[in-house]
Structure formats: structure tokens, C-alpha cells
Design a protein around this motif. Sequence first.
Motif: not given
Length: 275
Positions: A61-65, A251-256
Motif C-alpha cells: 500500500d505504501l509503495e502504491w501511494l 482493494d482500491r490498489r487491486r482495482a487499479g
Amino acid sequence: MVETVTRFAPSPNGPLHLGHAYSAVIAHDMAKAANGRFLLRIEDIDGPRSRPEFADEFRRDLEWLGLEWEEVPAQSTRLDSYREAAARLVEEGLLYPCTLTRKQMAQLAFREGADGLRYPGSSEGMCGPVDPATPHALRLDIDAALDRVGELVWTNKRSETVMVDPREFGDVVLVRKDLPASYHLAATLDDAADGVTLVTRGADLYSSTHIHRVLQKLLDLPVPEYFHHSLIMADGDEKLSKSKGAPALADRRRAGEDGKALADQLREQAVIAGT
Ligand code: GLU
């Protein structure tokens, strides 16, 4: 000049939601703005509720942010330091064993007309010397602790000096029945061990800072500055929470969804809120 060291310290007992992202972005940006360090500490001493798979998701998650961090050892690797500190406080007569739950303690105090969550001293055998084989917590004798530390203050990043008044917590649990530390003891020791100079966390933990400041004084720990940011509210002005089913970042990350754009939105929100 002292280097700024901030931290994000999530508990892996559920997924991160938007409130956590807000907290992490704020702590991250405060460190970066000061050319300092941003730490991730996994607070995984919640027994079976702490699950490593959540911690793995946190890192993603942190990486995604779009955040960069240094990870420090998780709490579960630091139990000895909690035991040592608790033993010192026991030796100094500041902790006492207690089998009462928080609710029982409050009921008893209420019946006895005692103040708040302090042990009113009448439940023979439930607090004070207990059979060591009976599971018990260790509680801080807050009156004795306050006598010892005298008047204390802590400093808020908003430049306010706050007088320490931890009495709403009463005789707070520092060692849980099932673990060598409660959140208060573990987080205070870890912030010191990690060299954190600026504790950034949500306003929901504001009052905990009173207890942490008392512990710093009792245990001769360095005193960081504090920044309690505003909270992102769910509809109806309720605090976002895992238990209320706030959407998981994972979930938001996986939803793209674009995590960096989300982080930028949170930055704007922080400016509008004056954090
Ligand atoms: N582990 C705590 C939580 O997830 C945060 C502790 C702190 O920031 O002091 O709520």
C-alpha cells in the motif's frame, strides 16, 4: 540541528484504509520536507489478531501511494525491552498486578465513589498481591507516578505547550495479561529506541500522549515533539475504522486506482484541513 525522524506505526490486525493513508502521507511529507527520515514500524503484538499477511499488504500500500520509508524492527521482536522496562517500574513500586478488567475496575471504582479508573482498594485478592499463576495485568499507579514525575509538559508541532494530565486513563494497563506490554508502553519505548523526534499520528491518540510523556520521564527516555493530525471522517462524521468496514487501500490498489494521485488528493485535503 536535530534530524527530523517521523514514523507510521500501523497494527496488522486488519487492512489499511484511507485514514491510514492520510496519516502515512502526512508523516512521510513532514520528514521529507525536513530532509529527515520516515520510518515504518509494524505494531504486531496484538496476539492472534496480528497477522503478517496484513503487514505485507501495508508495504504494498505504501509503495502504491508513492512513499519511501525505512522499516524498523517490528514490535514482536522487541519484547525483551518491554519486559526490562516493566521490571524497572515494578522495582520502583509503580506497577501493581491486577486481575480486574477495565470494566470491572470502573464499576468497582464507581461503587466505592473512587475517581475514574483507579483501584479503590477494596477488592481483596484481585489487585495488589495476586497469585502469580492467575493471569493478571500490571497497572501503573498513576498517583504514585505523578508524584514521582511532578509537573510535565509536551510540545505540539502547532507550537502549543500542553500540560500533562493523564488522569482520565486512571491506573492504565502497561503490561497486558497476555503480553509483555500494552500499546502505551511499547510505543513509548519504541519511539525512543527508533530515534523518533516527531511523533505524527491522528488526533484520536492525542490523549495517549499524556501517558507517554509520563513514561518518558519515569524511564529516562528522550522526549519527541508531537503532531496530531485531523481525522478523515466517514459519512455521518464518524471516524473511519476497520471495524466499520472503511474500504481497504489494498482493494482500491487491486482495482487499479492510481495510488500516487490518491496521495496527492490527501495532501490537498491536509492543506484544506490545516491538518
Ligand atoms: N499502532 C497504532 C494504530 O494502528 C498507532 C500507534 C501510534 O501511532 O502511536 O492505531
